[in-house]
Design a protein around this motif. Structure first.
Motif, PDB file in Angstrom:
ATOM      1  N   TYR A 164      43.923  -3.643  57.487  1.00  0.00           N
ATOM      2  CA  TYR A 164      42.653  -3.564  58.224  1.00  0.00           C
ATOM      3  C   TYR A 164      41.794  -4.792  57.924  1.00  0.00           C
ATOM      4  O   TYR A 164      41.164  -5.357  58.818  1.00  0.00           O
ATOM      5  N   ILE A 192      42.920  -7.788  59.917  1.00  0.00           N
ATOM      6  CA  ILE A 192      42.453  -7.714  61.303  1.00  0.00           C
ATOM      7  C   ILE A 192      40.979  -8.110  61.367  1.00  0.00           C
ATOM      8  O   ILE A 192      40.577  -8.902  62.228  1.00  0.00           O
ATOM      9  N   GLN A 193      40.188  -7.577  60.445  1.00  0.00           N
ATOM     10  CA  GLN A 193      38.760  -7.904  60.403  1.00  0.00           C
ATOM     11  C   GLN A 193      38.538  -9.396  60.196  1.00  0.00           C
ATOM     12  O   GLN A 193      37.683 -10.009  60.831  1.00  0.00           O
ATOM     13  N   LEU A 208      39.456 -11.348  63.457  1.00  0.00           N
ATOM     14  CA  LEU A 208      38.470 -11.172  64.523  1.00  0.00           C
ATOM     15  C   LEU A 208      37.103 -11.699  64.114  1.00  0.00           C
ATOM     16  O   LEU A 208      36.330 -12.124  64.968  1.00  0.00           O
ATOM     17  N   LYS A 232      32.679  -9.481  65.567  1.00  0.00           N
ATOM     18  CA  LYS A 232      33.550  -9.017  66.666  1.00  0.00           C
ATOM     19  C   LYS A 232      34.185  -7.671  66.308  1.00  0.00           C
ATOM     20  O   LYS A 232      34.343  -6.809  67.171  1.00  0.00           O
ATOM     21  N   TYR A 233      34.564  -7.506  65.045  1.00  0.00           N
ATOM     22  CA  TYR A 233      35.177  -6.249  64.621  1.00  0.00           C
ATOM     23  C   TYR A 233      34.193  -5.093  64.792  1.00  0.00           C
ATOM     24  O   TYR A 233      34.544  -4.038  65.340  1.00  0.00           O
ATOM     25  N   ARG A 234      32.950  -5.282  64.345  1.00  0.00           N
ATOM     26  CA  ARG A 234      31.925  -4.240  64.495  1.00  0.00           C
ATOM     27  C   ARG A 234      31.686  -3.941  65.976  1.00  0.00           C
ATOM     28  O   ARG A 234      31.578  -2.773  66.378  1.00  0.00           O
TER      29      ARG A 234
END
Length: 144
Positions: A115, A118-119, A122, A126-128
């Motif tokens: 995870y 990925i965060q 991005l 953008k993740y939020r």
């Protein structure tokens, strides 16, 4: 003739596949399917680690007939227990076993690392935003 607009549902499926590429190797190393992991994670997060099968099916996005097979395999592997309350034999409850808890505990750090990857890729903003938008899509009511 005008071209159709891009398919949101197809884009969501393709994005899911890309995201799952981060997690599948770890699931495979632990001989757990994606559906089995969803069930384990949801039960681990549930209060008292017990849910009724219909709740579990809804939360895990698994059709009830398919969930039956997933639960049978998880029970055979000693990861969950299925039982019917004495006061209502129509209900089927599912509980994570100590072995299921151990499996979750042994896998969670690597899953969190994925995870985090990925965060990082991005970016936090953008993740939020992505998570907020996905939550909004989940709340849409098609019957309005």
């Amino acid at each position: 003739m005008a071209r159709p607009t891009p398919s949101m549902t197809l884009a969501l499926l393709q994005a899911r596949e890309s995201a799952m590429d981060f997690f599948r190797p770890h699931l495979n190393r632990n001989n757990i399917t994606e559906q089995q992991w969803r069930v384990i994670r949801i039960l681990w997060q549930a209060e008292e680690q017990t849910l009724e099968s219909y709740q579990l099916a809804e939360l895990a996005c698994i059709l009830r007939p398919s969930l039956t097979g997933v639960l049978v395999r998880l029970e055979q592997n000693g990861l969950v227990t299925r039982w019917k309350p004495e006061n209502d034999q129509r209900r089927l409850c599912v509980t994570l076993t100590p072995k299921g808890n151990e499996l979750f505990d042994s896998m969670k750090d690597e899953m969190m690392r994925q995870y985090h990857k990925i965060q990082q890729r991005l970016g936090p903003e953008k993740y939020r935003t992505l998570m907020k938008l996905l939550e909004e899509v989940q709340q849409l009511d098609s019957k309005e």
